[in-house]
Every structure is written in C-alpha cells, then in structure tokens.
Design a protein around this motif. Structure first.
Motif, short mmCIF file in Angstrom:
data_model
loop_
_atom_site.label_atom_id
_atom_site.label_comp_id
_atom_site.label_asym_id
_atom_site.label_seq_id
_atom_site.Cartn_x
_atom_site.Cartn_y
_atom_site.Cartn_z
N ILE A 1 -4.79 37.21 -19.11
CA ILE A 1 -4.07 37.79 -17.96
C ILE A 1 -2.79 37.00 -17.69
CG2 ILE A 1 -4.19 38.20 -15.47
CD1 ILE A 1 -7.18 38.71 -15.81
N GLN A 2 -2.90 35.67 -17.72
CA GLN A 2 -1.73 34.84 -17.47
C GLN A 2 -0.70 35.02 -18.58
OE1 GLN A 2 -2.58 30.65 -16.97
NE2 GLN A 2 -0.42 30.07 -17.15
N PHE A 3 -1.16 35.09 -19.83
CA PHE A 3 -0.27 35.28 -20.98
C PHE A 3 0.54 36.56 -20.83
CE2 PHE A 3 0.31 37.06 -25.31
CZ PHE A 3 1.13 36.08 -25.84
N ASN A 4 -0.14 37.68 -20.54
CA ASN A 4 0.56 38.96 -20.38
C ASN A 4 1.47 38.96 -19.15
OD1 ASN A 4 -0.66 40.10 -22.65
ND2 ASN A 4 -2.43 40.82 -21.49
N SER A 5 1.03 38.30 -18.09
CA SER A 5 1.83 38.23 -16.87
C SER A 5 3.13 37.46 -17.11
CB SER A 5 1.02 37.56 -15.75
OG SER A 5 1.80 37.40 -14.59
N GLU B 1 5.57 39.71 -18.97
CA GLU B 1 6.15 40.73 -18.09
C GLU B 1 7.23 40.13 -17.19
OE1 GLU B 1 5.79 44.03 -17.91
OE2 GLU B 1 4.52 43.92 -19.70
N LYS B 2 6.99 38.94 -16.68
CA LYS B 2 7.98 38.28 -15.81
C LYS B 2 9.27 38.01 -16.57
CE LYS B 2 4.65 35.98 -12.73
NZ LYS B 2 4.03 34.67 -12.35
N ASP B 3 9.16 37.52 -17.81
CA ASP B 3 10.36 37.23 -18.60
C ASP B 3 11.11 38.50 -18.97
OD1 ASP B 3 9.91 34.57 -18.40
OD2 ASP B 3 9.35 34.23 -20.50
N ILE B 4 10.37 39.57 -19.25
CA ILE B 4 11.02 40.85 -19.58
C ILE B 4 11.78 41.38 -18.38
CG2 ILE B 4 10.59 43.27 -20.16
CD1 ILE B 4 8.31 42.34 -21.96
#
Length: 483
Positions: A282-286, A289-292
């Motif tokens: 979850i943290q990895f995907n989050s 998404e934040k960087d994108i």
C-alpha cells in the motif's frame, strides 16, 4: 592401489553391516517412495501450470486480436495478460514458485503485480512446504546420512574394535575415507536412480529437444547435489570419529541438521527482513501515486505541466487550438504521461529491489556458515524458481506493457483526428488490423550465465565447505586417538 583396496574393503564392510539393520531398509524404501511421489507431483504440477498458462496466454491474445474497430486509447485500457511458464527443472525444485503469481494484467498508466499464485488457491498446509525432489535431496537425505553414519566409528571405539583395526596397520586416513565411501555407496542407491528418473523426466518434458543452456543447468544441478551429499557424509564420519560414544555423535549430528536445515534458514530470513525493512504494498503504490501527481496528471487538461506542453505545441505549430495540430494531441499527451509514470514506477521499483537485494545478500552471506542455504539458493536459481527469476518476469512484463501502451498511443497520434465527433457521428476508431502490431508476450527465463553470476556466492560457499572438510580429514587423521 593397496591404499584404495583397503578403503574399498572398509566401505564394503560398512555397507553390508548397515543393511543388517531392518530400519535402514524401511527408511530407504520410504525415502525412495517419497522421491517417486515428488517426481510424479512435480510432473503433474509442471504440466498443469504450463498448459494453463499457455491456454490463457493464447486466449488473451485471441481476445486482443478479436476486438472490433476501436479508439487505440481504449485498447490500451482494455489491456492484455502476461503469463509465466515454468522451466523443466522446476519439476524437481519448486522453490518460491508456489508463492509467486504467474500472471500479470497489463494496462495503460498502471503497473500491476503478479497474481494467481498456487498458494493463493491452496490451504495453509502449503506453508509447511511441498515435497519436491530437491527437498528430499537437500533435507531428508542428509538426515538419513547422519542416521547411517553416527556410529560408523564411535561404535568401533565403544566395542573395542577401533584399536584392533588401527593395530593391523590401517591408518586413520584410510578408515575415515573408507567409512565416507561406505555411507556414500548407500546413499548412491537412492541418488543414482533419482538422477536417472530426473534426466528421463527432463528429456520427456522437452520432447528430447534440449538446448545447451538447459543441459548445463541440469548438469550443474546434479553435480552440486552430489557434492552436497558427500559433504554430509564427511561431516557424519568426522563427528562419529571425534565422539566418545554413538549417543553423543547422534545428538551432535541431529543438532547440526536442525541448525542447518531449519533454524538458520528461518532465522536469517527474519533478521534480513528486520535489518532491511521494506515498505508495504500500500505504501509503495501510494508513494508512486504521490510522485506522479507532483509531476502532473495527463488526464487533467488544466494540469500545469501538461498545459505548458500544450502551449509550447501551439506556439511551435503556430495554431490557436489543439484541434488544428497535424497530429492527435490527446495521444501525444498520453505518450508523455505513460513515459513519466513508467519512469517513476521504475525508480521506486529499483529502490524497493535494492532493499530486497540487501535482505537476500544477508541470507547469501550466511551461506558461508550454512551449506544448505547455499545449495537451496543455487538449486532455485538453476530451476528459475528463485526471487530473481520472479523479478525478471515482472520486468519483462513491464517492458511489454509499456511498449503496448506506447504503440496504442502512437496509433492514436497518427490516425485519430483532433476534432471530436458530434452526437450522431460515428466514434473515432481505427481498423482492428492494427491490434496485431503488438506482439504476443513470451517469457524468457534467465540463461545459465545470468544464474551463475547471481549465485556466485552460493557456488563459492559450497566449494569452500567441501574443501574445508577434506582439509579436516587430513587434520583429523593426524590427531584422532583410538580411545
């Protein structure tokens, strides 16, 4: 020749005396049955998985090609599947394969992980491990070796025959070597038929059409397992020779087996994960998404990054709206968005893989203390069922996904008009023949040189261990006493 003759006599005598014990027959037959079952279950697992993977890979390809005329961006979101086929050596070494997924859904703007692992569809008993030929060779046969060898010399010391043997001119080196050969000769009664079955199954799975790469993997698989078993034969005899009684030798050998095959492997995994903590999924995907979102949202027309691109295009082509550009503006923006999101994903993935690599490097370093870990890592590497093979599949699938998405974006740029259709107009589409521009996915397992490169520590560890034990035989031959 006299030296060899003496060794062979000791080995032959030991082999005859071993089979006077009915328990040895029972245990040998039991392990033999386990090996046959492991070969059968490995064959069944391999054929079922590969038939399923091939079936659904072709169905996915068929569905992709049978799509009607459509907007290429919709096709990019329609997506595709990447399936991983097992290699022939995975019949004998399941490794981490039951716990890793073998299928990935590939779509535009999103990187998915592999799903549909065998463990996900099995009950909790799978966590105790499946019975494979590699497991029997690496775990059960060493235990049998210790059972055979714990009293090989300690018993001679207890009943007084050790003094008699040494007084007749037999040297400690001859005695140790002969006992090792005796234990090895018993184990070869299981190992050699296993190798024959292993080779025949391996050839049959490939329809007797083998490559040099797979042949080298098979030969190394056999040779290193042979060395590994000889290693335990030497340990059994050395411990028996140094122990005052058979009981002490047995307790010591069982302790060594427990430490090597159960305690150290689990402990090193836990310590490695604690020292080099990895983020949750979850943290990895989050974080991605934040960087994108920081970089820009390609689906938001008012996003500052993409608005700047729009303004620069209008300036370069000297037009006042995107509808007047000589190419599809939306496709161009999607191409840029896919490039940015893919680079961000790869950056985060590389950081994550560095953490996992540190965890694995800790485990590999411990292989210098534990030959079982070294053999297990090498065995999984040769059969392409290790963690590196799983990551390699993920990377191949991601490269395919990116290429698929960018080809669809390229078709949109080239063939789709910037003018939006009216309410009664036909949707903007291209001919379905263009879907064939995207090739079918084919997974290519790691080659032998890549495997050897990644498992060089394991290979060095096994060679060092066997060299050390042969050196210990020389030292023991000079320092051991009959009493």
């Amino acid at each position: 020749m006299k030296f060899l003759h003496t060794e062979f006599l000791i080995a032959r005598h030991f082999k005859k005396s071993v089979f006077k014990n009915p328990a040895v027959f029972i245990i040998t037959i039991f392990i033999g049955i386990l090996l046959l079952y492991a070969a059968f279950s490995g064959w069944e697992n391999y054929t079922n998985q590969n038939e399923t993977s091939e079936k659904y890979q072709h169905e996915s390809r068929k569905d992709w090609l049978n799509n009607p005329d459509k907007n290429p961006h919709r096709m990019a979101h329609y997506g595709n599947f990447a399936f991983r086929k097992s290699t022939s050596l995975s019949v004998f070494e399941f490794g981490m394969e039951p716990f890793f997924g073998n299928a990935i859904f590939l779509e535009a703007h999103k990187q998915n992980t592999a799903n549909f692992s065998e463990a996900g569809f099995s009950n909790s008993m799978l966590r105790f491990g499946e019975i494979s030929i590699a497991m029997v060779l690496q775990v059960l046969l060493p235990l049998l070796i210790f059972f055979l060898g714990f009293n090989s010399i300690a018993y001679e010391r207890e009943n007084g025959t050790l003094k008699l043997l040494l007084s007749q001119g037999i040297s400690w080196k001859q005695l140790l070597t002969g006992k090792i050969m005796g234990i090895a000769s018993v184990i070869m009664l299981l190992f050699i038929p296993t190798v024959i079955i292993l080779v025949l199954v391996w050839l049959a799975l490939q329809n007797f059409n083998i490559s040099v790469d797979e042949t080298l993997k098979m030969l190394l698989f056999i040779v290193f397992h042979f060395i590994y078993l000889i290693f335990f034969c030497i340990i059994a005899v050395l411990i028996s020779a140094s122990a005052k009684t058979s009981k002490k030798a047995l307790i010591s050998l069982i302790g060594i087996w427990l430490v090597f095959t159960i305690i150290l492997p689990r402990t090193t995994q836990a310590i490695g994960a604690y020292l080099y903590e990895a983020p949750s999924k979850i943290q990895f995907n989050s974080d991605i998404e934040k960087d994108i979102l920081k970089q820009g949202d390609s689906h938001n027309p008012n996003d500052p990054h993409y608005k700047a691109i729009k303004d620069s295009l209008l300036t370069v082509y000297k037009v006042d709206s995107v509808q007047k550009l000589p190419f599809n503006y939306s496709g161009f923006i999607m191409t840029e968005g896919e490039k940015i999101s893919s680079n961000i994903y790869k950056k985060h993935l590389e950081e994550l893989l560095k953490i996992y690599e540190e965890q694995n490097s800790f485990s590999k370093a411990v292989s210098f203390l534990n030959p079982y870990i070294a053999m297990k890592n090498l065995s999984m590497g040769l059969s392409n069922t290790d963690y590196d093979s799983y990551i390699d599949f993920q990377k191949q699938a991601e490269d395919y996904r990116y290429d698929m998405a960018q080809k669809m974006n390229g078709l949109q740029i080239k063939y789709i008009s910037n003018k939006k259709p009216g309410a009664t107009d036909k949707p903007l589409t291209i001919d379905k023949e263009h879907w064939a521009d995207v090739d079918e996915f084919h997974y290519e397992p790691k080659g032998i040189w890549d495997v050897l490169k990644s498992e060089i520590i394991s290979i060095i560890s096994i060679i060092l261990w066997i060299s050390l034990l042969f050196a210990l035989i020389r030292i023991a031959a000079k320092n051991l006493k009959a009493i």
